[in-house]
Design a protein around this motif. Sequence first.
Motif, PDB file in Angstrom:
ATOM      1  N   LEU A  51       0.838  -1.216   0.000  1.00 48.73           N
ATOM      2  CA  LEU A  51       0.000   0.000   0.000  1.00 48.73           C
ATOM      3  C   LEU A  51       0.863   1.252   0.000  1.00 48.73           C
ATOM      4  O   LEU A  51       0.526   2.252  -0.658  1.00 48.73           O
ATOM      5  CB  LEU A  51      -0.959  -0.007   1.201  1.00 48.73           C
ATOM      6  N   ALA A  52       1.981   1.212   0.709  1.00 49.27           N
ATOM      7  CA  ALA A  52       2.872   2.380   0.730  1.00 49.27           C
ATOM      8  C   ALA A  52       3.529   2.571  -0.636  1.00 49.27           C
ATOM      9  O   ALA A  52       3.655   3.703  -1.122  1.00 49.27           O
ATOM     10  CB  ALA A  52       3.927   2.212   1.819  1.00 49.27           C
ATOM     11  N   ALA A  53       3.939   1.459  -1.263  1.00 44.22           N
ATOM     12  CA  ALA A  53       4.524   1.567  -2.610  1.00 44.22           C
ATOM     13  C   ALA A  53       3.508   2.193  -3.565  1.00 44.22           C
ATOM     14  O   ALA A  53       3.854   3.043  -4.400  1.00 44.22           O
ATOM     15  CB  ALA A  53       4.952   0.185  -3.102  1.00 44.22           C
ATOM     16  N   ASN A  54       2.262   1.796  -3.447  1.00 48.22           N
ATOM     17  CA  ASN A  54       1.228   2.385  -4.308  1.00 48.22           C
ATOM     18  C   ASN A  54       1.034   3.870  -4.014  1.00 48.22           C
ATOM     19  O   ASN A  54       0.855   4.679  -4.932  1.00 48.22           O
ATOM     20  CB  ASN A  54      -0.098   1.647  -4.114  1.00 48.22           C
ATOM     21  N   ALA A  55       1.076   4.219  -2.732  1.00 50.75           N
ATOM     22  CA  ALA A  55       0.873   5.634  -2.371  1.00 50.75           C
ATOM     23  C   ALA A  55       1.961   6.521  -2.977  1.00 50.75           C
ATOM     24  O   ALA A  55       1.680   7.648  -3.388  1.00 50.75           O
ATOM     25  CB  ALA A  55       0.852   5.780  -0.844  1.00 50.75           C
ATOM     26  N   VAL A  56       3.189   5.999  -3.042  1.00 51.70           N
ATOM     27  CA  VAL A  56       4.279   6.847  -3.529  1.00 51.70           C
ATOM     28  C   VAL A  56       4.459   6.756  -5.048  1.00 51.70           C
ATOM     29  O   VAL A  56       5.253   7.504  -5.604  1.00 51.70           O
ATOM     30  CB  VAL A  56       5.620   6.558  -2.802  1.00 51.70           C
ATOM     31  N   GLY A  65       3.095  14.439   1.248  1.00 52.56           N
ATOM     32  CA  GLY A  65       3.479  13.146   1.791  1.00 52.56           C
ATOM     33  C   GLY A  65       2.304  12.179   1.814  1.00 52.56           C
ATOM     34  O   GLY A  65       1.259  12.420   1.205  1.00 52.56           O
ATOM     35  N   PHE A  66       2.497  11.088   2.523  1.00 46.62           N
ATOM     36  CA  PHE A  66       1.398  10.140   2.742  1.00 46.62           C
ATOM     37  C   PHE A  66       1.437   9.724   4.211  1.00 46.62           C
ATOM     38  O   PHE A  66       2.403   9.995   4.920  1.00 46.62           O
ATOM     39  CB  PHE A  66       1.518   8.922   1.811  1.00 46.62           C
ATOM     40  N   ARG A  67       0.368   9.102   4.637  1.00 42.95           N
ATOM     41  CA  ARG A  67       0.247   8.784   6.060  1.00 42.95           C
ATOM     42  C   ARG A  67      -0.073   7.300   6.219  1.00 42.95           C
ATOM     43  O   ARG A  67      -0.845   6.737   5.424  1.00 42.95           O
ATOM     44  CB  ARG A  67      -0.880   9.626   6.653  1.00 42.95           C
ATOM     45  N   VAL A  68       0.509   6.703   7.236  1.00 38.15           N
ATOM     46  CA  VAL A  68       0.200   5.317   7.581  1.00 38.15           C
ATOM     47  C   VAL A  68      -0.431   5.318   8.971  1.00 38.15           C
ATOM     48  O   VAL A  68       0.103   5.940   9.889  1.00 38.15           O
ATOM     49  CB  VAL A  68       1.469   4.439   7.603  1.00 38.15           C
ATOM     50  N   VAL A  69      -1.558   4.651   9.080  1.00 40.51           N
ATOM     51  CA  VAL A  69      -2.242   4.552  10.368  1.00 40.51           C
ATOM     52  C   VAL A  69      -2.454   3.070  10.680  1.00 40.51           C
ATOM     53  O   VAL A  69      -2.920   2.316   9.816  1.00 40.51           O
ATOM     54  CB  VAL A  69      -3.617   5.277  10.322  1.00 40.51           C
ATOM     55  N   GLY A 116     -10.253  -2.033   1.190  1.00 39.24           N
ATOM     56  CA  GLY A 116     -11.114  -1.123   0.458  1.00 39.24           C
ATOM     57  C   GLY A 116     -10.493   0.264   0.385  1.00 39.24           C
ATOM     58  O   GLY A 116      -9.348   0.480   0.757  1.00 39.24           O
ATOM     59  N   VAL A 117     -11.307   1.183  -0.119  1.00 36.45           N
ATOM     60  CA  VAL A 117     -10.858   2.562  -0.292  1.00 36.45           C
ATOM     61  C   VAL A 117     -11.934   3.481   0.273  1.00 36.45           C
ATOM     62  O   VAL A 117     -13.109   3.311  -0.036  1.00 36.45           O
ATOM     63  CB  VAL A 117     -10.661   2.907  -1.793  1.00 36.45           C
ATOM     64  N   ALA A 126      -8.120   7.078   1.580  1.00 33.52           N
ATOM     65  CA  ALA A 126      -7.448   6.084   2.421  1.00 33.52           C
ATOM     66  C   ALA A 126      -7.661   4.711   1.808  1.00 33.52           C
ATOM     67  O   ALA A 126      -8.799   4.311   1.531  1.00 33.52           O
ATOM     68  CB  ALA A 126      -8.027   6.115   3.831  1.00 33.52           C
ATOM     69  N   VAL A 127      -6.558   4.024   1.550  1.00 33.77           N
ATOM     70  CA  VAL A 127      -6.642   2.625   1.136  1.00 33.77           C
ATOM     71  C   VAL A 127      -6.365   1.806   2.390  1.00 33.77           C
ATOM     72  O   VAL A 127      -5.353   2.015   3.059  1.00 33.77           O
ATOM     73  CB  VAL A 127      -5.614   2.296   0.035  1.00 33.77           C
ATOM     74  N   TRP A 128      -7.273   0.913   2.723  1.00 33.33           N
ATOM     75  CA  TRP A 128      -7.173   0.227   4.007  1.00 33.33           C
ATOM     76  C   TRP A 128      -7.279  -1.291   3.840  1.00 33.33           C
ATOM     77  O   TRP A 128      -7.835  -1.790   2.858  1.00 33.33           O
ATOM     78  CB  TRP A 128      -8.238   0.732   4.980  1.00 33.33           C
ATOM     79  N   ALA A 129      -6.742  -1.969   4.835  1.00 36.18           N
ATOM     80  CA  ALA A 129      -6.854  -3.428   4.875  1.00 36.18           C
ATOM     81  C   ALA A 129      -6.993  -3.845   6.325  1.00 36.18           C
ATOM     82  O   ALA A 129      -6.382  -3.236   7.212  1.00 36.18           O
ATOM     83  CB  ALA A 129      -5.609  -4.071   4.264  1.00 36.18           C
ATOM     84  N   GLU A 130      -7.800  -4.850   6.555  1.00 37.59           N
ATOM     85  CA  GLU A 130      -7.988  -5.366   7.917  1.00 37.59           C
ATOM     86  C   GLU A 130      -7.573  -6.829   7.965  1.00 37.59           C
ATOM     87  O   GLU A 130      -7.945  -7.620   7.087  1.00 37.59           O
ATOM     88  CB  GLU A 130      -9.439  -5.198   8.349  1.00 37.59           C
TER      89      GLU A 130
END
Length: 154
Positions: A51-56, A65-69, A116-117, A126-130
């Motif tokens: 997900l981080a690779a996709n964000a950048v 920038g981008f954020r990771v939560v 999801g997004v 936000a692209v998220w995964a659980e």
Amino acid sequence: MNTQICDPARHFAVRLPATPRGARRARLLAVERIAAWGLPTEGAALVVAELAANAVTHGRVPGRGFRVVLALGRGVLRIEVVDTRGDRSPGIRDADGCAETGRGLVLVAAIADRWGVDPGPAPCKAVWAELAVAGLADLRDLGFRDPAGADVNP
Ligand SMILES: Nc1ncnc2c1ncn2[C@@H]1O[C@H](COP(=O)(O)OP(=O)(O)OP(=O)(O)O)[C@@H](O)[C@H]1O
Ligand SMILES: [Mg+2]
């Protein structure tokens, strides 16, 4: 880098530059935090890395920038990666056995229980995964290898 820890036991957020180095840092920081929570890190590390690779790459806006939560609660680890390209959405590409790209979200979908997004607030998404915490341990059973080439859960 701007690190924010709301409740260290359950929640972690960090803002990073939208660069390959920022993406690597996202993975390292996430692994550190998840390990500190006493959870296996392999599956979550792969999800954060993709997900981080996709964000950048796909979600990058110059100068932003981008954020990771990370949030842990009720047996679920939630990973969110927020970028500033709310006008572009991720999607799993049609399978093509020869393609060298287009595998990141396939991997995320295989590891995560849900992903999801969520749009906004503008210009973000936000692209998220659980991941069910109990299900994080046995990636080797799924035949995954980590990016360094070593079997996960060696
Ligand atoms: N954060 C994002 N913002 C906008 N579009 C995205 C984002 N993440 C993914 N996408 C879109 O979804 C597609 C599929 O993403 P996926 O991660 O599966 O493949 P990839 O990034 O193209 O290749 P790979 O991950 O294998 O290097 C991307 O090609 C891109 O078009
Ligand atoms: Mg990708």
